[in-house]
Design a protein around this motif. Structure first.
Motif, PDB file in Angstrom:
ATOM      1  N   ILE A 201       6.111  16.635  24.909  1.00 49.43           N
ATOM      2  CA  ILE A 201       5.204  16.679  23.762  1.00 49.43           C
ATOM      3  C   ILE A 201       5.815  15.819  22.663  1.00 49.43           C
ATOM      4  CG2 ILE A 201       4.033  18.142  22.073  1.00 49.43           C
ATOM      5  CD1 ILE A 201       4.629  20.535  23.912  1.00 49.43           C
ATOM      6  N   CYS A 202       5.003  14.966  22.042  1.00 49.21           N
ATOM      7  CA  CYS A 202       5.486  14.087  20.983  1.00 49.21           C
ATOM      8  C   CYS A 202       4.926  14.498  19.623  1.00 49.21           C
ATOM      9  CB  CYS A 202       5.108  12.638  21.276  1.00 49.21           C
ATOM     10  SG  CYS A 202       5.616  11.477  19.984  1.00 49.21           S
ATOM     11  N   PHE A 203       5.817  14.508  18.631  1.00 46.96           N
ATOM     12  CA  PHE A 203       5.447  14.761  17.245  1.00 46.96           C
ATOM     13  C   PHE A 203       5.726  13.503  16.427  1.00 46.96           C
ATOM     14  CE2 PHE A 203       6.438  18.740  19.226  1.00 46.96           C
ATOM     15  CZ  PHE A 203       5.436  19.591  18.796  1.00 46.96           C
ATOM     16  N   GLN A 204       4.935  13.307  15.383  1.00 48.54           N
ATOM     17  CA  GLN A 204       4.987  12.078  14.598  1.00 48.54           C
ATOM     18  C   GLN A 204       5.547  12.324  13.199  1.00 48.54           C
ATOM     19  OE1 GLN A 204       1.176  10.510  13.569  1.00 48.54           O
ATOM     20  NE2 GLN A 204       1.990   8.663  12.627  1.00 48.54           N
ATOM     21  N   PRO A 205       6.809  11.977  12.949  1.00 44.77           N
ATOM     22  CA  PRO A 205       7.318  11.956  11.574  1.00 44.77           C
ATOM     23  C   PRO A 205       6.825  10.696  10.863  1.00 44.77           C
ATOM     24  CG  PRO A 205       9.089  12.129  13.218  1.00 44.77           C
ATOM     25  CD  PRO A 205       7.860  11.677  13.915  1.00 44.77           C
ATOM     26  N   PRO A 206       6.935  10.642   9.533  1.00 40.06           N
ATOM     27  CA  PRO A 206       6.433   9.472   8.819  1.00 40.06           C
ATOM     28  C   PRO A 206       7.287   8.221   8.950  1.00 40.06           C
ATOM     29  CG  PRO A 206       7.316  11.082   7.280  1.00 40.06           C
ATOM     30  CD  PRO A 206       7.296  11.739   8.616  1.00 40.06           C
ATOM     31  N   GLY A 207       8.570   8.356   9.295  1.00 37.68           N
ATOM     32  CA  GLY A 207       9.400   7.163   9.358  1.00 37.68           C
ATOM     33  C   GLY A 207      10.781   7.445   9.910  1.00 37.68           C
ATOM     34  N   LEU A 208      11.636   6.431   9.853  1.00 43.02           N
ATOM     35  CA  LEU A 208      12.954   6.505  10.467  1.00 43.02           C
ATOM     36  C   LEU A 208      13.832   7.588   9.841  1.00 43.02           C
ATOM     37  CD1 LEU A 208      14.955   5.348  12.513  1.00 43.02           C
ATOM     38  CD2 LEU A 208      15.647   3.669  10.771  1.00 43.02           C
ATOM     39  N   ASP A 209      13.773   7.767   8.529  1.00 43.71           N
ATOM     40  CA  ASP A 209      14.622   8.774   7.901  1.00 43.71           C
ATOM     41  C   ASP A 209      14.365  10.159   8.488  1.00 43.71           C
ATOM     42  OD1 ASP A 209      15.923   6.980   6.293  1.00 43.71           O
ATOM     43  OD2 ASP A 209      14.724   7.386   4.507  1.00 43.71           O
ATOM     44  N   ASP A 210      13.093  10.505   8.682  1.00 40.76           N
ATOM     45  CA  ASP A 210      12.787  11.821   9.239  1.00 40.76           C
ATOM     46  C   ASP A 210      13.181  11.914  10.703  1.00 40.76           C
ATOM     47  OD1 ASP A 210      11.205  13.675   7.250  1.00 40.76           O
ATOM     48  OD2 ASP A 210      10.550  11.638   6.853  1.00 40.76           O
ATOM     49  N   VAL A 211      13.053  10.817  11.456  1.00 44.18           N
ATOM     50  CA  VAL A 211      13.527  10.808  12.843  1.00 44.18           C
ATOM     51  C   VAL A 211      15.031  11.067  12.877  1.00 44.18           C
ATOM     52  CG1 VAL A 211      13.946   9.339  14.857  1.00 44.18           C
ATOM     53  CG2 VAL A 211      11.696   9.369  13.783  1.00 44.18           C
ATOM     54  N   MET A 212      15.775  10.404  12.001  1.00 41.53           N
ATOM     55  CA  MET A 212      17.229  10.560  12.002  1.00 41.53           C
ATOM     56  C   MET A 212      17.650  11.945  11.516  1.00 41.53           C
ATOM     57  SD  MET A 212      18.226   7.875  13.413  1.00 41.53           S
ATOM     58  CE  MET A 212      19.998   8.021  13.199  1.00 41.53           C
ATOM     59  N   ARG A 213      16.935  12.490  10.539  1.00 43.82           N
ATOM     60  CA  ARG A 213      17.232  13.866  10.117  1.00 43.82           C
ATOM     61  C   ARG A 213      16.938  14.850  11.240  1.00 43.82           C
ATOM     62  NH1 ARG A 213      15.721  12.115   4.727  1.00 43.82           N
ATOM     63  NH2 ARG A 213      13.507  12.347   5.192  1.00 43.82           N
ATOM     64  N   ALA A 214      15.832  14.613  11.977  1.00 43.46           N
ATOM     65  CA  ALA A 214      15.524  15.469  13.119  1.00 43.46           C
ATOM     66  C   ALA A 214      16.617  15.367  14.178  1.00 43.46           C
ATOM     67  CB  ALA A 214      14.175  15.077  13.716  1.00 43.46           C
ATOM     68  N   ARG A 215      17.083  14.155  14.434  1.00 40.29           N
ATOM     69  CA  ARG A 215      18.158  13.945  15.422  1.00 40.29           C
ATOM     70  C   ARG A 215      19.431  14.667  14.989  1.00 40.29           C
ATOM     71  NH1 ARG A 215      22.244  10.156  16.005  1.00 40.29           N
ATOM     72  NH2 ARG A 215      22.800   9.600  18.173  1.00 40.29           N
ATOM     73  N   ALA A 216      19.787  14.572  13.719  1.00 42.04           N
ATOM     74  CA  ALA A 216      20.978  15.253  13.226  1.00 42.04           C
ATOM     75  C   ALA A 216      20.844  16.770  13.374  1.00 42.04           C
ATOM     76  CB  ALA A 216      21.222  14.885  11.763  1.00 42.04           C
ATOM     77  N   THR A 217      19.645  17.280  13.104  1.00 38.99           N
ATOM     78  CA  THR A 217      19.397  18.715  13.253  1.00 38.99           C
ATOM     79  C   THR A 217      19.547  19.157  14.700  1.00 38.99           C
ATOM     80  OG1 THR A 217      17.883  18.700  11.363  1.00 38.99           O
ATOM     81  CG2 THR A 217      17.681  20.538  12.915  1.00 38.99           C
ATOM     82  N   VAL A 218      18.948  18.396  15.611  1.00 40.23           N
ATOM     83  CA  VAL A 218      19.022  18.726  17.042  1.00 40.23           C
ATOM     84  C   VAL A 218      20.478  18.734  17.515  1.00 40.23           C
ATOM     85  CG1 VAL A 218      18.462  17.852  19.352  1.00 40.23           C
ATOM     86  CG2 VAL A 218      16.690  17.965  17.597  1.00 40.23           C
ATOM     87  N   ARG A 219      21.244  17.739  17.100  1.00 41.36           N
ATOM     88  CA  ARG A 219      22.658  17.674  17.494  1.00 41.36           C
ATOM     89  C   ARG A 219      23.434  18.865  16.947  1.00 41.36           C
ATOM     90  NH1 ARG A 219      25.298  11.919  16.583  1.00 41.36           N
ATOM     91  NH2 ARG A 219      26.900  12.941  17.845  1.00 41.36           N
ATOM     92  N   LYS A 220      23.187  19.227  15.697  1.00 42.34           N
ATOM     93  CA  LYS A 220      23.890  20.349  15.096  1.00 42.34           C
ATOM     94  C   LYS A 220      23.561  21.658  15.803  1.00 42.34           C
ATOM     95  CE  LYS A 220      24.810  22.712  10.718  1.00 42.34           C
ATOM     96  NZ  LYS A 220      24.562  22.726   9.257  1.00 42.34           N
ATOM     97  N   LEU A 221      22.303  21.813  16.207  1.00 45.03           N
ATOM     98  CA  LEU A 221      21.882  23.038  16.895  1.00 45.03           C
ATOM     99  C   LEU A 221      22.345  23.082  18.344  1.00 45.03           C
ATOM    100  CD1 LEU A 221      18.241  23.302  15.490  1.00 45.03           C
ATOM    101  CD2 LEU A 221      20.183  24.763  14.888  1.00 45.03           C
ATOM    102  N   GLY A 222      22.746  21.929  18.898  1.00 41.07           N
ATOM    103  CA  GLY A 222      23.285  21.900  20.252  1.00 41.07           C
ATOM    104  C   GLY A 222      22.269  21.729  21.357  1.00 41.07           C
TER     105      GLY A 222
END
Length: 306
Positions: A201-222
């Motif tokens: 399933i794909c979700f659409q953030p508005p831009g790269l900053d939100d993609v990178m924040r999402a990536r950082a969150t996913v990594r932190k959560l493991g």
């Protein structure tokens, strides 16, 4: 938006049957920044916008895909779809879903691969936006489904549901768009031999900053990142993939967008790693290594879905 072409407007929501509701809720509210809009017994509705829900989680002893639901603009169009499907011999369950499904009316049926689908009109709207989150998400953009016979599945989505082809990867995977014009609302393919089921399933953030924040969150959560930052050749979108307890999610932005009066001529792209990620151009030495890498990707996706 109005058009004489009978076709769904957009990806509406995905209903998932899950093993452990608490584990699933943790993923869909933390790694994917959705919030609970309602609970009904063992079912939870999650939203990211003004619509009542984008994801439905139902705790079940038989986990898997409950249904993929596509929004239709008007009740009249939904009635036309019902007549169209029945005339073609498609088994359809029709009903009023306001009380339990939070949509005014729905049609439920399967695609040729057996993937459960729904067409609906008039989902309940929420009176206020979701609470602000660190990661902003604009919409649920697409799903990709497995289909043992890709051509039969494409014919169904194109000729029966009215979608238009955007691109192919050889004749293995096809991406189709709906009235809202995003490069694909539905993708279908074989994916290592799977006959049916949800790939991601794909979700659409508005831009790269939100993609990178999402990536950082996913990594932190493991949660495992199954495919890291990439740019897809078919859609040009930039994003990454990560696995939760129920399926793989994608966060990406920048997909190609089409207008109704200027649909694209579908391309048939080469099967290769650089069709998945254009930034891999020149980094693959042989065709065999491309095939092996694609197999590994499919295996990682299957493991995440297991």
């Amino acid at each position: 938006m109005s058009d004489t072409r009978l076709c769904p407007l957009r990806m509406g929501y995905v209903h998932l049957k899950v093993k452990n509701l608490d584990e699933s809720l943790a993923f869909w509210t933390r790694a994917v920044p959705l919030e609970i809009s309602a609970r009904q017994g063992n079912t939870v509705f999650l939203r990211g916008g003004m619509q009542h829900h984008w994801i439905v989680l139902e705790e079940s002893s038989e986990p898997g895909l409950g249904r993929v639901a596509l929004e239709v603009e008007t009740r009249n169009e939904l009635d036309l779809f019902e007549a169209h499907l029945r005339a073609l011999g498609v088994a359809v369950e029709a009903g009023d879903g306001l009380a339990n499904a939070r949509v005014d009316r729905y049609l439920r049926f399967n695609d040729p691969a057996g993937n459960p689908l729904e067409l609906y009109c008039d989902m309940i709207a929420m009176p206020t936006p979701p609470s602000p989150r660190t990661v902003q998400v604009l919409d649920i953009q697409h799903v990709v489904l497995a289909a043992g016979d890709t051509r039969a599945a494409v014919a169904f989505y194109r000729d029966v549901l009215g979608m238009r082809e955007s691109d192919w990867i050889e004749r293995d995977v096809c991406f189709l768009h709906m009235k809202n014009g995003w490069h694909h609302g539905i993708g279908v393919g074989g994916f290592g031999g799977a006959g049916s089921g949800l790939n991601h399933i794909c979700f659409q953030p508005p831009g790269l900053d939100d993609v990178m924040r999402a990536r950082a969150t996913v990594r932190k959560l493991g949660y495992p990142i199954t495919m890291d930052l990439l740019r897809h050749a078919p859609s040009t979108s930039v994003g990454f993939y990560f696995a939760g307890p129920d399926t793989v999610a994608e966060m990406s932005f920048g997909a190609r967008h089409f207008t109704e009066d200027a649909p694209p001529k579908p391309r048939v792209l080469a099967r290769g790693l650089d069709s998945i990620d254009v930034w891999q151009q020149g980094l693959v030495d042989t065709e065999q290594s491309v095939v092996e890498e694609m197999k590994k990707m499919a295996e990682r996706q299957r493991a995440a879905n297991a």
